[in-house]
Design a protein around this motif. Structure first.
Motif, mmCIF file in Angstrom:
data_model
loop_
_atom_site.group_PDB
_atom_site.id
_atom_site.type_symbol
_atom_site.label_atom_id
_atom_site.label_comp_id
_atom_site.label_asym_id
_atom_site.label_seq_id
_atom_site.Cartn_x
_atom_site.Cartn_y
_atom_site.Cartn_z
ATOM 1 N N ALA A 7 104.612 -39.789 47.148
ATOM 2 C CA ALA A 7 103.179 -39.998 47.328
ATOM 3 C C ALA A 7 102.893 -41.306 48.053
ATOM 4 C CB ALA A 7 102.476 -40.008 45.963
ATOM 5 N N HIS A 8 103.936 -42.051 48.383
ATOM 6 C CA HIS A 8 103.756 -43.363 48.992
ATOM 7 C C HIS A 8 103.374 -43.241 50.463
ATOM 8 C CE1 HIS A 8 106.304 -45.742 45.836
ATOM 9 N NE2 HIS A 8 105.198 -45.225 45.336
ATOM 10 N N VAL A 9 102.264 -43.879 50.808
ATOM 11 C CA VAL A 9 101.873 -44.009 52.208
ATOM 12 C C VAL A 9 102.706 -45.110 52.859
ATOM 13 C CG1 VAL A 9 99.956 -44.562 53.762
ATOM 14 C CG2 VAL A 9 99.540 -43.201 51.693
ATOM 15 N N ASP A 10 102.866 -46.210 52.136
ATOM 16 C CA ASP A 10 103.764 -47.296 52.543
ATOM 17 C C ASP A 10 105.153 -46.919 52.027
ATOM 18 O OD1 ASP A 10 105.297 -49.594 52.737
ATOM 19 O OD2 ASP A 10 103.744 -50.936 51.989
ATOM 20 N N THR A 11 106.066 -46.629 52.925
ATOM 21 C CA THR A 11 107.371 -46.091 52.528
ATOM 22 C C THR A 11 108.445 -47.163 52.386
ATOM 23 O OG1 THR A 11 107.987 -45.671 54.843
ATOM 24 C CG2 THR A 11 106.833 -43.901 53.661
ATOM 25 N N PRO A 36 108.398 -33.814 34.700
ATOM 26 C CA PRO A 36 107.910 -33.048 35.856
ATOM 27 C C PRO A 36 108.140 -33.806 37.154
ATOM 28 C CG PRO A 36 106.081 -34.049 34.668
ATOM 29 C CD PRO A 36 107.309 -34.287 33.836
ATOM 30 N N GLU A 37 108.116 -33.078 38.280
ATOM 31 C CA GLU A 37 108.348 -33.713 39.577
ATOM 32 C C GLU A 37 107.250 -34.706 39.918
ATOM 33 O OE1 GLU A 37 109.042 -30.942 42.692
ATOM 34 O OE2 GLU A 37 111.016 -30.348 41.953
ATOM 35 N N GLN A 38 106.015 -34.407 39.546
ATOM 36 C CA GLN A 38 104.909 -35.337 39.783
ATOM 37 C C GLN A 38 104.631 -36.075 38.475
ATOM 38 O OE1 GLN A 38 105.331 -34.419 43.312
ATOM 39 N NE2 GLN A 38 103.566 -35.747 42.989
ATOM 40 N N LEU A 39 104.733 -37.391 38.508
ATOM 41 C CA LEU A 39 104.619 -38.169 37.278
ATOM 42 C C LEU A 39 104.144 -39.574 37.615
ATOM 43 C CD1 LEU A 39 105.335 -38.414 34.174
ATOM 44 C CD2 LEU A 39 107.546 -39.304 34.929
ATOM 45 N N ASN A 40 103.066 -39.998 36.966
ATOM 46 C CA ASN A 40 102.596 -41.377 37.068
ATOM 47 C C ASN A 40 102.762 -41.996 35.682
ATOM 48 O OD1 ASN A 40 100.810 -43.749 36.957
ATOM 49 N ND2 ASN A 40 100.117 -43.090 38.983
ATOM 50 N N ALA A 41 103.659 -42.967 35.568
ATOM 51 C CA ALA A 41 103.986 -43.530 34.257
ATOM 52 C C ALA A 41 102.765 -44.133 33.582
ATOM 53 C CB ALA A 41 105.090 -44.575 34.394
ATOM 54 N N THR A 186 86.191 -45.790 36.103
ATOM 55 C CA THR A 186 86.635 -44.416 36.328
ATOM 56 C C THR A 186 87.518 -44.403 37.566
ATOM 57 O OG1 THR A 186 84.607 -43.502 35.390
ATOM 58 C CG2 THR A 186 85.912 -42.051 36.800
ATOM 59 N N PHE A 187 88.700 -43.850 37.433
ATOM 60 C CA PHE A 187 89.648 -43.863 38.548
ATOM 61 C C PHE A 187 90.515 -42.615 38.487
ATOM 62 C CE2 PHE A 187 93.667 -45.037 40.643
ATOM 63 C CZ PHE A 187 93.179 -45.534 41.849
ATOM 64 N N THR A 188 90.757 -42.044 39.648
ATOM 65 C CA THR A 188 91.653 -40.891 39.753
ATOM 66 C C THR A 188 93.044 -41.389 40.095
ATOM 67 O OG1 THR A 188 89.841 -39.465 40.508
ATOM 68 C CG2 THR A 188 92.100 -38.708 40.922
ATOM 69 N N ASN A 189 93.975 -41.200 39.170
ATOM 70 C CA ASN A 189 95.330 -41.700 39.372
ATOM 71 C C ASN A 189 95.990 -41.057 40.583
ATOM 72 O OD1 ASN A 189 95.224 -43.200 36.901
ATOM 73 N ND2 ASN A 189 95.635 -41.287 35.800
ATOM 74 N N VAL A 190 96.773 -41.852 41.314
ATOM 75 C CA VAL A 190 97.594 -41.307 42.395
ATOM 76 C C VAL A 190 98.705 -40.470 41.767
ATOM 77 C CG1 VAL A 190 99.169 -41.873 44.273
ATOM 78 C CG2 VAL A 190 97.065 -43.192 43.965
ATOM 79 N N GLU A 191 98.887 -39.266 42.269
ATOM 80 C CA GLU A 191 99.909 -38.371 41.728
ATOM 81 C C GLU A 191 101.261 -38.697 42.350
ATOM 82 O OE1 GLU A 191 98.833 -34.281 41.951
ATOM 83 O OE2 GLU A 191 97.006 -34.529 40.795
ATOM 84 N N THR A 192 101.864 -39.753 41.835
ATOM 85 C CA THR A 192 103.165 -40.181 42.339
ATOM 86 C C THR A 192 104.253 -39.192 41.932
ATOM 87 O OG1 THR A 192 103.235 -41.598 40.384
ATOM 88 C CG2 THR A 192 102.721 -42.650 42.487
ATOM 89 N N ALA A 193 105.338 -39.238 42.685
ATOM 90 C CA ALA A 193 106.511 -38.454 42.317
ATOM 91 C C ALA A 193 107.246 -39.156 41.186
ATOM 92 C CB ALA A 193 107.436 -38.290 43.522
ATOM 93 N N ALA A 194 107.927 -38.385 40.372
ATOM 94 C CA ALA A 194 108.700 -38.971 39.274
ATOM 95 C C ALA A 194 109.734 -39.951 39.795
ATOM 96 C CB ALA A 194 109.373 -37.874 38.455
ATOM 97 N N HIS A 215 113.179 -49.266 40.120
ATOM 98 C CA HIS A 215 113.071 -48.282 39.043
ATOM 99 C C HIS A 215 111.903 -47.339 39.294
ATOM 100 C CE1 HIS A 215 116.195 -50.206 36.721
ATOM 101 N NE2 HIS A 215 115.596 -51.365 36.880
ATOM 102 N N PHE A 216 112.151 -46.069 38.979
ATOM 103 C CA PHE A 216 111.191 -45.009 39.240
ATOM 104 C C PHE A 216 110.184 -44.872 38.091
ATOM 105 C CE2 PHE A 216 114.840 -42.662 41.587
ATOM 106 C CZ PHE A 216 114.673 -43.466 42.702
ATOM 107 N N HIS A 217 109.148 -44.075 38.332
ATOM 108 C CA HIS A 217 108.182 -43.778 37.265
ATOM 109 C C HIS A 217 108.876 -43.112 36.073
ATOM 110 C CE1 HIS A 217 104.144 -44.693 38.979
ATOM 111 N NE2 HIS A 217 104.820 -44.665 40.113
ATOM 112 N N ARG A 218 109.801 -42.205 36.346
ATOM 113 C CA ARG A 218 110.477 -41.526 35.233
ATOM 114 C C ARG A 218 111.362 -42.491 34.453
ATOM 115 N NH1 ARG A 218 114.327 -38.378 39.305
ATOM 116 N NH2 ARG A 218 116.088 -39.835 39.359
ATOM 117 N N ASP A 219 111.883 -43.531 35.103
ATOM 118 C CA ASP A 219 112.736 -44.500 34.414
ATOM 119 C C ASP A 219 111.961 -45.225 33.317
ATOM 120 O OD1 ASP A 219 114.671 -43.807 36.259
ATOM 121 O OD2 ASP A 219 114.370 -45.577 37.511
#
Length: 553
Positions: A7-11, A36-41, A186-194, A215-219
């Motif tokens: 989901a990163h625009v800045d890679t 899941p593949e899409q996960l925001n910690a 109120t904020f809509t979370n970015v749907e980052t990848a795990a 470290h990743f979101h799943r970590d």
């Protein structure tokens, strides 16, 4: 393992991951580690937690009586994400540096960065400008958010490595907290990848630039669902407390990730002197405490063991826990210290034991979800009671940011920590020593070459060598062997002058508590400094002192 769509625009972070062939093996052997593949910690830790456990439950406490509920923390972290994205244009994948002591707004900012899909780089407020500038150069943040009391070194660092600096907790209308108050919450979370990078964790490297772990979101959830879930077994009624800074992954887990994952609360203390920490923890009804063996010894020496007696779990990590300390705490309080070893590269603790499974003098067994082994120099697994290199595999693992030292930590799929251990016949791991130049003092990791470089900047120092000296109170202290320039008096005043100089050059906790003035340093025929000879000298000195004490007794 194939990576999912980012989901990163800045890679930047994904572009600078180490080559996949150099990664350690990753294992997800427990049902709770199937993410899941899409996960925001952050969405899991605060949004899901508020819904599951109730927004009115206390989340963050401070010694002055401040209480933030889950609903309040959720609103403020949403406001933080709004400020980052709406006021500063932070994009998914951008890095945001955080700097401050353990307090609620640091947690809100941390969650807000993740909600925005950005990457957190949390730094300790004790770091000096040169150290911060190095981290800015390595991680390239677009914004640095700092407690207003600790912006000076950050501003100085930004003169070398440009970054926008925003203070929080001050009276300025542009202050981060003031900006948050103007947002809706109120904020809509970015749907980052795990497997999108969520945090960059600098290590206290022993040579050159610090290594930066990725470290990743799943970590983030994995450390809660292994050590947190299986060793601590927390409930919403638990209150976590501890001394480690949130900038250390030990503190991040114990004071943010674990309590929020399980609906508990955390006591955040900006000052963490051992007795004061224990008093604050007791006043708050803390049931789980995280600190180093040094602190437990200090609490007992002050005659305040009763402050620990009401704890359900007392975790000791950050440095080796001697059998004598474990026994002294148990004798004085009835509390069995939970020993453990972790690493910034692994994000948190991966060997531990609790309750009746704990054995004094051992670190424990591999935490559920991890495997550990002892390897020889060729990478072959050794049998019981044979000393070798500690190696571990699990759901987290070492990934350095664009760093060739990746190949030194990962060996044939194993994470090799740099510690020498043995494993007994029952599977318990027993610590022997560090196998690199890291000095672990009172739970702080201190790189000897960094201290040497600071000492060498003193105008009266010709050269120096830094090693760890065994110490009964701190485990190890920084010991510097210093050669002064000709004509300079080697006295107590000069010793203190050098110590004060180091405190103002790098983080104060790294200064040499022991300075030995010498005429020359040991070198091999090619001129290379022989640190091992200095370690041998100090070890011999320590043994002689121990023998003398035993004779007198």
């Amino acid at each position: 393992m194939a990576m999912t769509t980012s989901a990163h625009v800045d890679t930047f972070t994904r572009d600078h991951l180490p080559p996949a062939s150099t990664w350690p093996a990753l294992e997800f052997t427990l049902p709770e580690l199937q993410y899941p593949e899409q996960l925001n910690a952050a969405a899991v830790l605060i949004d899901d937690a508020a819904a599951q456990f109730g927004g009115g439950r206390p989340a963050l406490l401070t010694p002055d009586g401040t209480v933030w509920t889950y609903a309040e923390l959720q609103r403020r972290s949403n406001q933080a994400a709004q400020v980052l994205t709406e006021d500063f244009g932070v994009l998914p994948g951008n890095r945001v540096m955080l700097r401050g002591p353990n307090n609620p707004w640091l947690v809100a900012a941390w969650l807000g960065v993740l909600k925005a899909g950005a990457v957190v780089v949390t730094t300790m407020p004790m770091l000096r400008a040169a150290e911060v500038a190095t981290l800015i150069r390595l991680t390239r943040p677009v914004l640095a958010v700092s407690d207003h009391r600790f912006t000076e070194d950050l501003v100085l660092a930004a003169e070398r490595e440009p970054v926008a600096v925003l203070g929080y907790g001050g009276t300025d209308e542009a202050d981060f907290v003031q900006r948050c108050a103007a947002k809706s919450g109120t904020f809509t979370n970015v749907e980052t990848a795990a497997d999108d990078v969520a945090i960059l964790g600098p290590t206290s490297g022993t040579t050159g630039d610090p290594k930066v772990t990725m470290h990743f979101h799943r970590d983030i959830l994995a450390i809660a669902d292994t050590f947190g879930r299986h060793i601590l077994q927390p409930s919403p009624e638990d209150v976590f407390a501890g001394s480690p800074p949130i900038a250390f992954t030990f503190g991040l887990g114990g004071l943010v990730v674990f309590p929020l994952r399980f609906g508990a609360s955390a006591l955040l203390t900006e000052r963490a002197a051992p007795v004061e920490l224990a008093e604050n923890a007791a006043d708050a009804g803390a049931s789980i405490l995280f600190t180093a063996p040094t602190a437990y010894r200090a609490i007992l020496k002050a005659g305040r063991g009763e402050l620990l007696s009401r704890l359900r779990i007392a975790v000791s990590a950050g440095e080796h826990l001697p059998r004598e300390t474990w026994q002294a705490v148990y004798d004085a309080t009835g509390v069995r210290l939970v020993n453990g070893i972790g690493a910034t590269e692994m994000l948190h603790v991966f060997i531990s034991a609790t309750g009746e499974d704990s054995r004094p003098g051992t670190t424990g067994k591999a935490v559920p979800g991890f495997r550990a082994a002892i390897l020889d120099d060729d990478g072959v697994e050794l049998g019981p009671n044979q000393p070798g290199r500690l190696a571990v595999v699990g759901p987290t693992g070492c990934r350095y940011l664009d760093d060739p030292r990746q190949s030194k930590y990962v060996w044939n799929g194993w994470n090799v920590t740099g510690d020498t251990f043995v494993q007994d016949e029952d599977g318990y791991f027993v610590y022997q020593s560090r196998s690199d130049d890291m000095i672990v003092s009172s739970g702080y990791n201190i790189g000897a070459p960094e201290v040497e470089a600071a000492i060498n900047q003193h105008p009266d120092v010709l050269e120096n060598a830094v090693v760890g000296r065994p110490d009964p109170e701190r485990g190890t202290v920084v010991c510097a062997f210093v050669v002064l320039r000709e004509g300079v008096e080697a006295d107590a005043a000069k010793r203190k002058e050098i110590q004060d100089f180091v405190k103002h050059t790098i983080a104060p906790y790294k200064y040499p508590r022991d300075i030995r003035f010498v005429e020359e340093l040991p070198r091999n025929p090619s001129g290379k400094l022989q640190h091992f000879r200095l370690r041998q000298y100090l070890e011999s000195e320590n043994n002689q002192l121990a023998d003398a004490a035993a004779t007198q007794a």
